[in-house]
Scaffold this motif. Structure first.
Motif, PDB file in Angstrom:
ATOM      1  N   ARG A 179       0.859  -0.745   0.207  1.00  0.00           N
ATOM      2  CA  ARG A 179      -0.099  -0.029  -0.415  1.00  0.00           C
ATOM      3  C   ARG A 179       0.537   1.581   0.188  1.00  0.00           C
ATOM      4  NH1 ARG A 179      -5.762  -0.490   1.321  1.00  0.00           N
ATOM      5  NH2 ARG A 179      -6.255  -2.195   2.093  1.00  0.00           N
ATOM      6  N   LYS A 180       0.163   1.932  -0.707  1.00  0.00           N
ATOM      7  CA  LYS A 180       0.566   3.249  -0.770  1.00  0.00           C
ATOM      8  C   LYS A 180       1.166   4.147   0.958  1.00  0.00           C
ATOM      9  CE  LYS A 180       0.770   5.049  -5.070  1.00  0.00           C
ATOM     10  NZ  LYS A 180       0.187   6.564  -5.696  1.00  0.00           N
ATOM     11  N   GLY A 181       1.771   4.993   1.639  1.00  0.00           N
ATOM     12  CA  GLY A 181       1.534   5.785   2.799  1.00  0.00           C
ATOM     13  C   GLY A 181       1.223   6.776   2.064  1.00  0.00           C
ATOM     14  N   GLY A 182       0.366   7.290   3.800  1.00  0.00           N
ATOM     15  CA  GLY A 182      -0.325   8.584   2.959  1.00  0.00           C
ATOM     16  C   GLY A 182       0.232   9.589   3.987  1.00  0.00           C
ATOM     17  N   VAL A 253      -0.925  13.400   0.368  1.00  0.00           N
ATOM     18  CA  VAL A 253       0.345  13.404  -0.455  1.00  0.00           C
ATOM     19  C   VAL A 253       0.407  11.333  -0.298  1.00  0.00           C
ATOM     20  CG1 VAL A 253       3.120  12.766  -0.331  1.00  0.00           C
ATOM     21  CG2 VAL A 253       1.463  15.253  -0.084  1.00  0.00           C
ATOM     22  N   ARG A 254       0.837  10.835  -1.339  1.00  0.00           N
ATOM     23  CA  ARG A 254       0.933   9.924  -1.122  1.00  0.00           C
ATOM     24  C   ARG A 254       1.941   9.255  -1.765  1.00  0.00           C
ATOM     25  NH1 ARG A 254      -3.911   7.027   0.411  1.00  0.00           N
ATOM     26  NH2 ARG A 254      -5.326   8.846   1.539  1.00  0.00           N
ATOM     27  N   ILE A 255       2.933   8.613  -1.152  1.00  0.00           N
ATOM     28  CA  ILE A 255       3.761   7.900  -1.602  1.00  0.00           C
ATOM     29  C   ILE A 255       4.284   5.985  -1.471  1.00  0.00           C
ATOM     30  CG2 ILE A 255       5.615   9.675  -0.650  1.00  0.00           C
ATOM     31  CD1 ILE A 255       5.955   8.559   2.198  1.00  0.00           C
ATOM     32  N   THR A 256       5.184   5.721  -2.411  1.00  0.00           N
ATOM     33  CA  THR A 256       5.697   4.690  -2.590  1.00  0.00           C
ATOM     34  C   THR A 256       6.508   4.136  -1.329  1.00  0.00           C
ATOM     35  OG1 THR A 256       6.602   4.749  -4.625  1.00  0.00           O
ATOM     36  CG2 THR A 256       4.372   3.777  -4.587  1.00  0.00           C
ATOM     37  N   LYS A 257       7.499   4.872  -1.710  1.00  0.00           N
ATOM     38  CA  LYS A 257       8.335   4.413  -0.674  1.00  0.00           C
ATOM     39  C   LYS A 257       9.394   5.156   0.485  1.00  0.00           C
ATOM     40  CE  LYS A 257      11.381   2.943  -3.783  1.00  0.00           C
ATOM     41  NZ  LYS A 257      12.254   2.295  -5.408  1.00  0.00           N
ATOM     42  N   LEU A 258       8.770   5.275   2.100  1.00  0.00           N
ATOM     43  CA  LEU A 258       9.130   5.875   3.491  1.00  0.00           C
ATOM     44  C   LEU A 258       9.820   7.466   2.703  1.00  0.00           C
ATOM     45  CD1 LEU A 258       8.299   6.419   5.884  1.00  0.00           C
ATOM     46  CD2 LEU A 258       9.657   5.203   6.847  1.00  0.00           C
ATOM     47  N   GLU A 259      11.325   7.071   2.558  1.00  0.00           N
ATOM     48  CA  GLU A 259      12.010   7.720   1.843  1.00  0.00           C
ATOM     49  C   GLU A 259      11.534   9.670   0.698  1.00  0.00           C
ATOM     50  OE1 GLU A 259      13.306   4.904  -0.889  1.00  0.00           O
ATOM     51  OE2 GLU A 259      12.331   5.140   0.932  1.00  0.00           O
ATOM     52  N   GLN A 260      10.591   8.778   0.004  1.00  0.00           N
ATOM     53  CA  GLN A 260       9.684   9.747  -0.363  1.00  0.00           C
ATOM     54  C   GLN A 260       9.586  11.202  -0.358  1.00  0.00           C
ATOM     55  OE1 GLN A 260       7.327   7.575  -3.210  1.00  0.00           O
ATOM     56  NE2 GLN A 260       8.844   6.857  -4.472  1.00  0.00           N
ATOM     57  N   ASN A 289       1.093  10.478   8.334  1.00  0.00           N
ATOM     58  CA  ASN A 289       0.552   9.683   9.627  1.00  0.00           C
ATOM     59  C   ASN A 289       1.010   8.022   8.915  1.00  0.00           C
ATOM     60  OD1 ASN A 289      -1.477   9.696   7.434  1.00  0.00           O
ATOM     61  ND2 ASN A 289      -2.321  11.613   8.020  1.00  0.00           N
ATOM     62  N   ARG A 290       0.456   7.200   7.721  1.00  0.00           N
ATOM     63  CA  ARG A 290       0.868   6.660   7.728  1.00  0.00           C
ATOM     64  C   ARG A 290       2.312   6.125   6.552  1.00  0.00           C
ATOM     65  NH1 ARG A 290      -5.081   5.171   7.776  1.00  0.00           N
ATOM     66  NH2 ARG A 290      -5.395   3.796   9.101  1.00  0.00           N
ATOM     67  N   PRO A 291       2.817   5.175   7.190  1.00  0.00           N
ATOM     68  CA  PRO A 291       4.180   4.593   6.504  1.00  0.00           C
ATOM     69  C   PRO A 291       3.237   3.803   5.400  1.00  0.00           C
ATOM     70  CG  PRO A 291       3.875   3.604   8.199  1.00  0.00           C
ATOM     71  CD  PRO A 291       3.445   4.816   8.453  1.00  0.00           C
ATOM     72  N   PRO A 292       4.500   3.387   4.502  1.00  0.00           N
ATOM     73  CA  PRO A 292       3.901   2.277   3.161  1.00  0.00           C
ATOM     74  C   PRO A 292       3.976   1.592   3.568  1.00  0.00           C
ATOM     75  CG  PRO A 292       5.871   4.108   2.260  1.00  0.00           C
ATOM     76  CD  PRO A 292       5.328   4.580   3.882  1.00  0.00           C
ATOM     77  N   MET A 293       2.782   0.723   3.379  1.00  0.00           N
ATOM     78  CA  MET A 293       2.916  -1.472   3.566  1.00  0.00           C
ATOM     79  C   MET A 293       4.061  -2.191   2.248  1.00  0.00           C
ATOM     80  SD  MET A 293      -0.303  -3.648   4.195  1.00  0.00           S
ATOM     81  CE  MET A 293      -0.303  -5.425   3.971  1.00  0.00           C
ATOM     82  N   SER A 329      -0.335  -0.410   7.384  1.00  0.00           N
ATOM     83  CA  SER A 329       0.980   0.127   7.389  1.00  0.00           C
ATOM     84  C   SER A 329       1.829   0.012   8.074  1.00  0.00           C
ATOM     85  CB  SER A 329       0.806   1.456   6.748  1.00  0.00           C
ATOM     86  OG  SER A 329      -0.520   1.725   5.706  1.00  0.00           O
ATOM     87  N   PHE A 330       0.889   0.132   9.552  1.00  0.00           N
ATOM     88  CA  PHE A 330       1.932   1.005  11.282  1.00  0.00           C
ATOM     89  C   PHE A 330       2.144  -1.126  11.975  1.00  0.00           C
ATOM     90  CE2 PHE A 330      -2.382   3.466  11.688  1.00  0.00           C
ATOM     91  CZ  PHE A 330      -1.834   4.288  11.306  1.00  0.00           C
ATOM     92  N   THR A 331       1.428  -1.719  11.667  1.00  0.00           N
ATOM     93  CA  THR A 331       2.021  -3.313  11.645  1.00  0.00           C
ATOM     94  C   THR A 331       3.428  -3.541  10.195  1.00  0.00           C
ATOM     95  OG1 THR A 331       0.683  -4.652  10.085  1.00  0.00           O
ATOM     96  CG2 THR A 331      -0.140  -4.130  12.877  1.00  0.00           C
ATOM     97  N   SER A 332       3.215  -2.957   9.637  1.00  0.00           N
ATOM     98  CA  SER A 332       4.447  -3.673   8.382  1.00  0.00           C
ATOM     99  C   SER A 332       5.637  -3.081   8.932  1.00  0.00           C
ATOM    100  CB  SER A 332       3.407  -3.144   6.928  1.00  0.00           C
ATOM    101  OG  SER A 332       5.756  -3.106   5.695  1.00  0.00           O
ATOM    102  N   SER A 333       5.589  -1.219   9.305  1.00  0.00           N
ATOM    103  CA  SER A 333       6.775  -0.517   9.243  1.00  0.00           C
ATOM    104  C   SER A 333       7.665  -0.752  10.898  1.00  0.00           C
ATOM    105  CB  SER A 333       6.220   0.890   9.799  1.00  0.00           C
ATOM    106  OG  SER A 333       5.775   0.215  10.428  1.00  0.00           O
ATOM    107  N   MET A 334       6.207  -1.430  11.295  1.00  0.00           N
ATOM    108  CA  MET A 334       7.398  -2.699  12.650  1.00  0.00           C
ATOM    109  C   MET A 334       8.213  -3.531  12.113  1.00  0.00           C
ATOM    110  SD  MET A 334       4.158  -1.938  15.277  1.00  0.00           S
ATOM    111  CE  MET A 334       4.590  -2.654  16.803  1.00  0.00           C
TER     112      MET A 334
END
Length: 389
Positions: A179-182, A253-260, A289-293, A329-334
């Motif tokens: 998923r995209k991050g938002g 804003v939507r992103i596919t990679k956290l560094e974006q 508010n939500r990192p990419p999954m 997104s939260f669980t994936s980033s953990m």
């Protein structure tokens, strides 16, 4: 594999009808808490403990686990809120037409709430103690970003190995593996008011300034990189014959990679650092508010397991990438192995014609129960082998 007979199917649909006909928009605390009360009673009837995490403004969050559970490694996340306003259920209540069910939140995600409950019931009934390896989080504000429940999800996830996210499956039954991050931002512009007829030249329009910013912000969008920027809400001014002294914009804003996000934020800051209309002042605030999954080695293994179980059931389970965000997104980033879209399939979420494919309700319930059972067996086998070393 579990079997959902006609009697159980009738029970599932009866509960679904009850839940759909209860308004539970994200800002309607009473309705969400009524949903929580119904589900709490259902879980307690099969021996589970329900811990209520109260909130003054939003609906209460629930954490559910069996009293015999010791260090469960599987977490399930599902949300009780919908996007619909109070009174929607009365205007267009639950109905069944052919092979489909309709109603506000029927597939996003009240059918999933039913599916999780009946997966637990099935495990209990067949005396598969994998139900002791599960902790369930039912949150109340997913549709508005899980601002209040995020910390609870992360708290429960600290010691988990697997996260099963119950957003609806795709229309083709596909699960969600990325998923995209938002991120959300707000821009506030202060202008200089003046009469638009007699002293137009003395004014500095906040609306005009924010219009310039809107055009520039939209140009940050880069489809090849998977970056999108959308000014979705605008408001400003005080009257038609006054040069606007204030204006505000809300930006998604939507992103596919956290560094974006750093790249996007830098561009936004540059755009808002200097006004196009001299004399106006600009403030930019907001954050991710939500990192990419994203896929990880662990999640790929989990995805493969779900697909293998599907094959055994005679179901081809495809993968999908979604631009929308979820609690996965939260669980994936953990670092937790995460798979999303495990709910029943349907479509047109957030719309008046939202629907559930009824045939998928028992199917996805069986898939969920079997996934929990296999994960539990795998975990115990791994623990046993480690003890033998």
């Amino acid at each position: 594999m579990i079997d959902i007979d006609n009697e159980k199917m009738e029970d599932m649909l009866n509960l679904l009808e009850k839940l759909v006909n209860m308004d539970s928009g994200s800002y309607f605390k009473q309705g969400i808490d009524e949903i929580g009360a119904v589900l709490s009673k259902e879980y307690e009837s099969i021996g589970f403990d329900v811990h209520v995490h109260p909130h003054e403004e939003r609906g209460n969050n629930l954490v559910i686990r069996h009293p015999d559970a010791i260090d469960p490694k599987v977490m399930i996340v599902a949300h009780m809120d919908t996007v619909f306003q109070r009174g929607t259920a009365e205007k267009r209540p639950f109905k069944i037409k052919g092979n489909y069910a309709y109603g506000p939140g029927v597939v996003d995600m009240k059918a999933s709430l039913v599916s999780v409950l009946f997966a637990m019931k099935s495990l209990v009934e067949r005396q598969d103690d994998a139900y002791k390896n599960v902790e369930i989080v039912l949150n109340s504000d997913e549709e508005i970003g899980s601002r209040h429940s995020r910390s609870l999800i992360e708290q429960i996830g600290k010691d988990k190995e697997y996260a099963l996210i119950m957003e609806a499956a795709g229309k083709d039954g596909s699960i969600v593996t990325q998923r995209k991050g938002g991120a959300r931002y707000k821009i506030k512009v202060e202008g200089v008011p003046a009469h638009s007829g007699s002293e137009h030249e003395k004014g500095r329009s906040a609306i005009e300034e924010i219009a310039y910013k809107t055009i520039k912000l939209h140009k940050i969008t880069d489809y090849k990189k998977g970056i999108t920027v959308n000014v979705g809400l605008l408001k400003g001014g005080t009257s038609a014959n006054t040069i606007a002294p204030i204006a505000e914009a809300e930006v998604d804003v939507r992103i596919t990679k956290l560094e974006q996000i750093k790249e996007v934020e830098q561009k936004m800051k540059e755009i808002c650092s200097e006004p196009n209309i001299k004399g106006t002042k600009i403030k930019l605030a907001g954050q991710l508010n939500r990192p990419p999954m994203v896929k990880t080695k662990k999640s790929i293994e989990l995805i493969g397991l779900v697909q293998d179980i599907g094959n055994e059931m005679g179901i081809e389970i495809k993968e999908s990438f979604r631009g929308g965000c979820s609690d996965g997104s939260f669980t994936s980033s953990m670092g937790i192995a995460t798979v999303d879209g495990l709910g029943p399939k349907g479509g047109n979420g957030h719309r008046d014609d939202e629907y559930l494919d009824i045939s998928s309700l028992p199917e996805r319930t069986a898939l969920l129960a079997e996934t929990i059972s296999r994960l539990t067996h795998m975990h115990r086998t791994t623990q046993f082998k480690e003890k033998q070393k």
